[in-house]
Scaffold this active site. Structure first.
Site, short mmCIF file in Angstrom:
data_model
loop_
_atom_site.label_atom_id
_atom_site.label_comp_id
_atom_site.label_asym_id
_atom_site.label_seq_id
_atom_site.Cartn_x
_atom_site.Cartn_y
_atom_site.Cartn_z
N LYS A 1 0.79 -1.23 0.00
CA LYS A 1 0.00 0.00 0.00
C LYS A 1 0.83 1.28 0.00
O LYS A 1 1.80 1.38 0.73
CB LYS A 1 -0.86 0.04 1.26
CG LYS A 1 -1.93 -1.01 1.32
CD LYS A 1 -2.68 -0.83 2.60
CE LYS A 1 -3.80 -1.82 2.76
NZ LYS A 1 -4.30 -1.79 4.12
N GLY B 1 11.00 -7.34 7.99
CA GLY B 1 9.75 -7.98 7.56
C GLY B 1 9.86 -8.65 6.22
O GLY B 1 10.76 -9.44 5.96
P1 AMP Z 1 4.38 -4.48 2.72
O1 AMP Z 1 4.11 -5.15 4.03
O2 AMP Z 1 3.69 -3.18 2.54
O3 AMP Z 1 5.86 -4.41 2.41
O4 AMP Z 1 3.70 -5.39 1.62
C1 AMP Z 1 4.12 -6.69 1.35
C2 AMP Z 1 3.02 -7.42 0.63
O5 AMP Z 1 2.72 -6.78 -0.58
C3 AMP Z 1 3.41 -8.84 0.31
O6 AMP Z 1 2.57 -9.71 1.00
C4 AMP Z 1 3.20 -8.93 -1.19
O7 AMP Z 1 2.59 -10.13 -1.58
C5 AMP Z 1 2.26 -7.76 -1.47
N1 AMP Z 1 2.33 -7.34 -2.88
C6 AMP Z 1 3.43 -6.92 -3.54
N2 AMP Z 1 3.11 -6.67 -4.82
C7 AMP Z 1 1.81 -6.94 -4.99
C8 AMP Z 1 0.92 -6.87 -6.10
N3 AMP Z 1 1.32 -6.46 -7.31
N4 AMP Z 1 -0.39 -7.23 -5.88
C9 AMP Z 1 -0.79 -7.63 -4.67
N5 AMP Z 1 0.01 -7.71 -3.58
C10 AMP Z 1 1.30 -7.36 -3.73
#
Ligand code: AMP
Length: 400
Positions: free
Chosen positions: A202, A350
């Site tokens: 996000k 993470g």
């Molecule tokens: P964050 O905790 O914000 O670093 O987000 C990590 C998560 O983002 C992981 O679980 C990924 O699977 C997800 N993610 C990354 N790229 C995508 C995408 N194109 N569509 C859906 N989820 C995503």
């Protein structure tokens, strides 16, 4: 401002309180430790203090007991594990403050582990009386729990002012010291070109990070689901990709502010659904019925070129759904590019850490942060209360 390191202190014969991060994952009603990574990470500081002749009081939170004792979140299994790793006895206190603890204080060479700090609601409230009771246990305070440094709690902030009274000292442990050193250098005085890779789910989670890093870095490469909110803001089709509708305006403003240093994916790996082994295509623009799940090969090439010329790389968040192959390819390719670049590389905790490990290049990364939330706040330019409280001159002598 700077902080003292445990290396700056005379520890011989002193009772040293070390705030560690033993918030480990547990199973079987709190009896089984499923990963001892955090315990192992604290060993260098613990061993160092023991070698210097200190008696150690170790303290941590574990889980969310909500201010009440809960046997499923006791640190007892950790005392046993730590004893095994250190090869010496570790005494377990029945509480973290009060007469029962004061009766068990360690002599030089001994280790006492306090019970879960969060069994007392006063810990998270940063209560002065509770802070004073913790401070009373020790001669010297050391914080090695970077992962908790973004929380202003009694054990990370409140007790430090009381310890610093009577010219007692407070310092960063070896792990905390390394975090502060690498993260400070990356955001305050990086070797250039300095580039950032930001991905993950996000935009809303990383707005401040984007705003702060765009002031610091020479290039900001965006990937992961968050790229689709930016692409939509630029008027591109994003199909069924994850888009934060309410952040499109903000993404437009961020792009205008950043100018050409902000890079977005130029192609995508798309599929009809998120499933291992699903049929995939590479496209320049995501069609209506499909979703973007990874950066495409042209984006990998463009980002790799930028990374290979960099002297500093800051990375937080995967480039795609790296947990579900084949959507890990973009993230793995960039991890390898970072490893091959020879740049000083700082990776947030993470998911970013998992991605680097699955690419098999963890040993080529200069610094992998142990604190997800704390490292994000640091990259966002937010002062971490647990670090600020350690700074020389902060709070000394004035108490509350
Ligand atoms: P964050 O905790 O914000 O670093 O987000 C990590 C998560 O983002 C992981 O679980 C990924 O699977 C997800 N993610 C990354 N790229 C995508 C995408 N194109 N569509 C859906 N989820 C995503």
């Amino acid at each position: 401002m700077s902080t003292l390191s445990i290396r700056d202190l005379d520890l011989a014969g002193k009772r040293v309180f070390i705030r560690v991060d033993f918030n480990v994952p547990l199973a079987n009603g709190g009896q089984e430790i499923t990963s001892d990574k955090r315990i192992r990470a604290s060993l260098p500081t613990i061993r160092y203090a023991l070698e210097k002749g200190a008696g150690l009081i170790l303290a941590s939170h574990l889980g969310r007991p909500k201010g009440k004792p809960n046997p499923e979140m006791s640190l007892k299994p950790i005392a046993a594990k730590l004893s095994e790793l250190l090869g010496q006895p570790v005494a377990m206190a029945p509480d973290c403050v009060g007469p029962s603890v004061e009766a068990m204080l360690p002599k030089p060479g001994e280790v006492l582990l306090l019970e879960n700090l969060r069994f007392h609601a006063e810990e998270e409230k940063n209560d002065p009386e509770f802070s004073k009771q913790l401070a009373k246990l020790c001669d010297v305070y050391v914080n090695d729990a970077f992962g908790s440094a973004h929380r202003a709690h009694a054990s990370t902030v409140g007790m430090i002012a009381f310890v610093k009274q009577d010219a007692k000292q407070a310092a960063a442990g070896l792990l905390m010291d390394k975090e502060i050193e690498y993260l400070t250098k990356a955001v305050k005085n990086p070797a250039r070109p300095c580039v950032a890779i930001l991905g993950g789910a996000k935009v809303s989670d990383k707005i401040e990070v984007i705003q702060n890093l765009m002031k610091v870095v020479d290039r900001l490469m965006i990937g992961g689901a968050m790229a689709y909110t930016f692409l939509r803001a630029r008027g591109e089709g994003t199909g069924k990709s994850l888009v934060e509708e309410d952040k499109i305006g903000l993404a437009r403003d961020l792009m205008a502010e950043a100018g050409p240093k902000l890079m977005l994916p130029v192609d995508h790996v798309v599929a009809a659904e998120l499933k291992a082994g699903v049929e995939t295509q590479v496209v320049n623009t995501v069609p209506g019925s499909l979703m973007g799940l990874d950066i495409g090969p042209k984006t990998v090439d463009a980002y790799t070129q930028v990374i290979s010329g960099a002297k500093t790389v800051i990375w937080n968040g995967p480039m795609g759904v790296f947990e579900t192959p084949p959507f890990d390819k973009g993230t793995v390719a960039l991890a390898k590019a970072v490893a091959a670049s020879g740049a000083v590389s700082v990776v947030g905790g993470g998911d970013s850490e998992k991605a680097i490990k699955s690419a098999g290049v963890a040993d080529k990364i200069s610094h992998i942060s142990t604190g997800g939330g704390a490292s994000l706040e640091f990259l966002a330019g937010i002062e971490l209360p647990g670090v600020a409280a350690l700074e020389i001159g902060a709070n000394s002598g004035e108490g509350f």
